[in-house]
Design a protein around this motif. Structure first.
Motif, PDB file in Angstrom:
ATOM      1  N   THR A  32      21.489  60.086  43.701  1.00 30.68           N
ATOM      2  CA  THR A  32      22.418  59.004  44.004  1.00 30.68           C
ATOM      3  C   THR A  32      23.234  59.351  45.243  1.00 30.68           C
ATOM      4  OG1 THR A  32      22.595  58.479  41.648  1.00 30.68           O
ATOM      5  CG2 THR A  32      24.282  57.562  43.117  1.00 30.68           C
ATOM      6  N   LEU A  33      23.147  58.484  46.258  1.00 33.54           N
ATOM      7  CA  LEU A  33      23.940  58.641  47.474  1.00 33.54           C
ATOM      8  C   LEU A  33      25.057  57.613  47.528  1.00 33.54           C
ATOM      9  CD1 LEU A  33      21.148  59.247  50.153  1.00 33.54           C
ATOM     10  CD2 LEU A  33      22.489  60.942  48.889  1.00 33.54           C
ATOM     11  N   ARG A  34      24.750  56.398  47.086  1.00 33.10           N
ATOM     12  CA  ARG A  34      25.770  55.339  47.079  1.00 33.10           C
ATOM     13  C   ARG A  34      26.012  54.888  45.651  1.00 33.10           C
ATOM     14  NH1 ARG A  34      24.957  51.201  52.156  1.00 33.10           N
ATOM     15  NH2 ARG A  34      22.899  50.848  51.253  1.00 33.10           N
ATOM     16  N   PHE A  35      27.297  54.740  45.344  1.00 34.49           N
ATOM     17  CA  PHE A  35      27.728  54.251  44.046  1.00 34.49           C
ATOM     18  C   PHE A  35      28.264  52.843  44.248  1.00 34.49           C
ATOM     19  CE2 PHE A  35      27.842  58.812  43.873  1.00 34.49           C
ATOM     20  CZ  PHE A  35      27.471  59.151  42.586  1.00 34.49           C
ATOM     21  N   HIS A  36      27.862  51.931  43.346  1.00 35.79           N
ATOM     22  CA  HIS A  36      28.235  50.523  43.464  1.00 35.79           C
ATOM     23  C   HIS A  36      29.009  50.100  42.208  1.00 35.79           C
ATOM     24  CE1 HIS A  36      25.441  49.750  46.908  1.00 35.79           C
ATOM     25  NE2 HIS A  36      24.765  50.747  46.343  1.00 35.79           N
ATOM     26  N   PRO A  37      30.319  50.368  42.174  1.00 36.48           N
ATOM     27  CA  PRO A  37      31.101  50.011  40.984  1.00 36.48           C
ATOM     28  C   PRO A  37      31.447  48.528  40.951  1.00 36.48           C
ATOM     29  CG  PRO A  37      32.522  50.997  42.628  1.00 36.48           C
ATOM     30  CD  PRO A  37      31.131  51.054  43.185  1.00 36.48           C
ATOM     31  N   TRP A  38      31.463  47.952  39.762  1.00 31.07           N
ATOM     32  CA  TRP A  38      31.969  46.601  39.570  1.00 31.07           C
ATOM     33  C   TRP A  38      33.483  46.611  39.778  1.00 31.07           C
ATOM     34  CZ3 TRP A  38      29.718  42.474  35.991  1.00 31.07           C
ATOM     35  CH2 TRP A  38      28.318  42.514  35.979  1.00 31.07           C
ATOM     36  N   PRO A  39      34.082  45.464  40.098  1.00 27.13           N
ATOM     37  CA  PRO A  39      35.535  45.394  40.284  1.00 27.13           C
ATOM     38  C   PRO A  39      36.271  45.180  38.970  1.00 27.13           C
ATOM     39  CG  PRO A  39      34.597  43.274  40.836  1.00 27.13           C
ATOM     40  CD  PRO A  39      33.435  44.171  40.464  1.00 27.13           C
ATOM     41  N   VAL A  78      35.329  43.782  30.996  1.00 28.01           N
ATOM     42  CA  VAL A  78      34.333  43.537  32.043  1.00 28.01           C
ATOM     43  C   VAL A  78      34.303  42.083  32.500  1.00 28.01           C
ATOM     44  CG1 VAL A  78      32.891  45.463  31.293  1.00 28.01           C
ATOM     45  CG2 VAL A  78      32.481  43.167  30.350  1.00 28.01           C
ATOM     46  N   GLU A  79      35.147  41.238  31.921  1.00 25.09           N
ATOM     47  CA  GLU A  79      35.151  39.820  32.278  1.00 25.09           C
ATOM     48  C   GLU A  79      36.211  39.462  33.315  1.00 25.09           C
ATOM     49  OE1 GLU A  79      32.830  37.743  31.322  1.00 25.09           O
ATOM     50  OE2 GLU A  79      31.908  39.357  30.166  1.00 25.09           O
ATOM     51  N   HIS A  80      37.185  40.339  33.532  1.00 21.49           N
ATOM     52  CA  HIS A  80      38.312  40.007  34.409  1.00 21.49           C
ATOM     53  C   HIS A  80      38.498  41.103  35.453  1.00 21.49           C
ATOM     54  CE1 HIS A  80      39.143  37.815  30.605  1.00 21.49           C
ATOM     55  NE2 HIS A  80      39.424  36.851  31.456  1.00 21.49           N
ATOM     56  N   PRO A  81      38.150  40.833  36.699  1.00 19.51           N
ATOM     57  CA  PRO A  81      38.310  41.841  37.757  1.00 19.51           C
ATOM     58  C   PRO A  81      39.749  42.328  37.871  1.00 19.51           C
ATOM     59  CG  PRO A  81      36.914  40.050  38.526  1.00 19.51           C
ATOM     60  CD  PRO A  81      37.478  39.612  37.198  1.00 19.51           C
ATOM     61  N   ASP A  82      39.882  43.625  38.175  1.00 16.35           N
ATOM     62  CA  ASP A  82      41.202  44.191  38.458  1.00 16.35           C
ATOM     63  C   ASP A  82      41.295  44.675  39.907  1.00 16.35           C
ATOM     64  OD1 ASP A  82      39.658  46.473  38.370  1.00 16.35           O
ATOM     65  OD2 ASP A  82      40.823  47.457  36.790  1.00 16.35           O
ATOM     66  N   GLN A  83      40.270  44.361  40.686  1.00 16.31           N
ATOM     67  CA  GLN A  83      40.298  44.592  42.127  1.00 16.31           C
ATOM     68  C   GLN A  83      39.767  43.345  42.829  1.00 16.31           C
ATOM     69  OE1 GLN A  83      37.936  48.049  43.099  1.00 16.31           O
ATOM     70  NE2 GLN A  83      39.639  49.468  42.776  1.00 16.31           N
ATOM     71  N   LEU A  84      40.440  42.953  43.892  1.00 17.27           N
ATOM     72  CA  LEU A  84      39.918  41.938  44.794  1.00 17.27           C
ATOM     73  C   LEU A  84      39.376  42.680  46.013  1.00 17.27           C
ATOM     74  CD1 LEU A  84      39.932  38.763  44.635  1.00 17.27           C
ATOM     75  CD2 LEU A  84      41.644  38.867  46.453  1.00 17.27           C
ATOM     76  N   ARG A  85      38.114  42.436  46.326  1.00 16.12           N
ATOM     77  CA  ARG A  85      37.459  43.151  47.412  1.00 16.12           C
ATOM     78  C   ARG A  85      37.121  42.160  48.520  1.00 16.12           C
ATOM     79  NH1 ARG A  85      33.489  46.749  43.471  1.00 16.12           N
ATOM     80  NH2 ARG A  85      35.155  48.045  42.580  1.00 16.12           N
ATOM     81  N   ILE A  86      37.705  42.371  49.672  1.00 16.75           N
ATOM     82  CA  ILE A  86      37.524  41.483  50.819  1.00 16.75           C
ATOM     83  C   ILE A  86      36.550  42.165  51.769  1.00 16.75           C
ATOM     84  CG2 ILE A  86      38.695  40.300  52.714  1.00 16.75           C
ATOM     85  CD1 ILE A  86      41.307  40.688  50.893  1.00 16.75           C
ATOM     86  N   ASP A  87      35.372  41.588  51.912  1.00 16.25           N
ATOM     87  CA  ASP A  87      34.294  42.183  52.700  1.00 16.25           C
ATOM     88  C   ASP A  87      34.242  41.496  54.060  1.00 16.25           C
ATOM     89  OD1 ASP A  87      32.011  43.402  53.633  1.00 16.25           O
ATOM     90  OD2 ASP A  87      30.638  42.357  52.291  1.00 16.25           O
ATOM     91  N   LEU A  88      34.528  42.233  55.115  1.00 16.53           N
ATOM     92  CA  LEU A  88      34.465  41.724  56.482  1.00 16.53           C
ATOM     93  C   LEU A  88      33.142  42.184  57.072  1.00 16.53           C
ATOM     94  CD1 LEU A  88      38.139  42.519  57.553  1.00 16.53           C
ATOM     95  CD2 LEU A  88      37.238  40.449  56.453  1.00 16.53           C
ATOM     96  N   ASP A  89      32.205  41.258  57.109  1.00 16.39           N
ATOM     97  CA  ASP A  89      30.795  41.565  57.385  1.00 16.39           C
ATOM     98  C   ASP A  89      30.435  41.122  58.800  1.00 16.39           C
ATOM     99  OD1 ASP A  89      28.109  42.137  57.165  1.00 16.39           O
ATOM    100  OD2 ASP A  89      27.645  40.416  55.884  1.00 16.39           O
TER     101      ASP A  89
END
Length: 324
Positions: free
Chosen positions: A127-134, A140-151
């Motif tokens: 494993t090189l990259r870890f992809h955690p849910w927010p 698991v139904e209510h995110p506790d992080q808002l992730r703003i992706d500037l692509d």
């Protein structure tokens, strides 16, 4: 090429077996599997903070990163690397999981790291990259992080993304919210916001879309929220669908599977103008971490309300965007 025998590394209270420690993982940089594991140990507090108790998909490169290596996709299902959503067979009994339901209705028990030994165990699997849910394993139904992706669009330099990140920060400040930036390991930037776990994935997508539309108004020559790539005519896309269920972004301190072995680097806002993605790699990050610690250490100390962003979405008449 012959490899040395497996060795055991003590990580906290655990002994973690490392097989083929001298296997080349980034041959152009002269980095082995053991070098990768030593890197994760060096930034251990940081990567565990990013992953702790979060359902996490593993991006596994068991043969390392080499010219022509490809990752398996749903379309091809064949490759030199692959995404692992479910707990791998033979996992130690101390590897905890979270039970998830995907948009398709299928379910999975996904790794949810509780200690650094889990990260090192996963790194031994490639494993090189870890992809955690927010979300947390507890809800698991209510995110506790808002992730703003500037692509950034193809051909767009990191330097063009930086002013968008600064405007995101300014807007969040106006709303009384605090964001934390990090590089992606590529040309993009992520801004994380710790939120109260009260809203659905759909509401979180509405919030990011509302923020993206505001950025589009403020920086009309730089920002787009147009979903279809071929219709985008501006350099930076605010990817609101990264807040859809089962969409994840690369964690802080994950390693990008390219020959340079760049890493996703948490930043202080004051560093943003001078930072470049190539400044942060497997060799340079341990020294930075030892000297400066984790710029995201305060991320979870205060949780914010999404109400200001959702009120903006209401005023704009924005519905939750369809999941893509």
């Amino acid at each position: 090429m012959a490899t040395t025998a497996a060795e055991e590394i003590r990580v906290g209270e655990r002994l973690v077996r490392v097989s083929s420690p001298d296997k080349p993982y980034f041959p152009e940089r002269g980095l082995t599997k053991l070098d990768v594991i030593q890197y994760f140990l060096a930034v251990g507090d940081g990567i565990l903070r990013a992953l702790r108790d979060r359902p996490t998909m593993l991006e596994r490169w068991p043969r390392g990163v080499f010219e022509g290596a490809k990752i398996a996709t749903r379309q091809t299902n064949r490759g030199d690397a692959f995404y692992q959503k479910r707990l791998p067979a033979g996992a130690p009994d101390w590897v905890r999981t979270a039970h998830l339901t995907f948009p398709s209705g299928r379910t999975a028990d996904e790794v949810a790291p509780t200690e650094l030994a889990v990260v090192i165990w996963a790194a031994n699997l490639g494993t090189l990259r870890f992809h955690p849910w927010p979300v947390s394993a507890a809800d698991v139904e209510h995110p506790d992080q808002l992730r703003i992706d500037l692509d950034p669009m193809p051909g767009v330099d990191f330097a063009q993304v930086v002013p968008v990140a600064h405007e995101v920060r300014a807007f969040l400040d106006e709303l009384g919210l605090v964001g934390y930036p990090k590089t992606t390991g590529g040309r993009g930037l992520h801004v994380y916001l710790s939120i109260e776990p009260r809203w659905s994935f759909g509401e979180c997508r509405r919030a990011v879309l509302a923020l993206g539309r505001e950025m589009q108004r403020r920086l009309p020559d730089l920002v787009t929220t147009t979903w279809w790539r071929e219709q985008r005519d501006r350099p930076v896309f605010v990817d609101y669908n990264q807040m859809a269920r089962d969409h994840t972004v690369t964690s802080a301190y994950s390693i990008r599977p390219t020959p340079a072995a760049l890493v996703s680097a948490p930043l202080d806002w004051s560093e943003l103008d001078d930072a470049r993605p190539e400044d942060f790699d497997v060799l340079s990050m341990p020294g930075r971490f030892a000297e400066r610690g984790d710029p995201h250490a305060g991320l979870d100390e205060r949780r914010f309300s999404l109400a200001p962003l959702l009120e903006l979405a209401d005023r704009e008449g924005l519905a939750a965007p369809p999941e893509r």
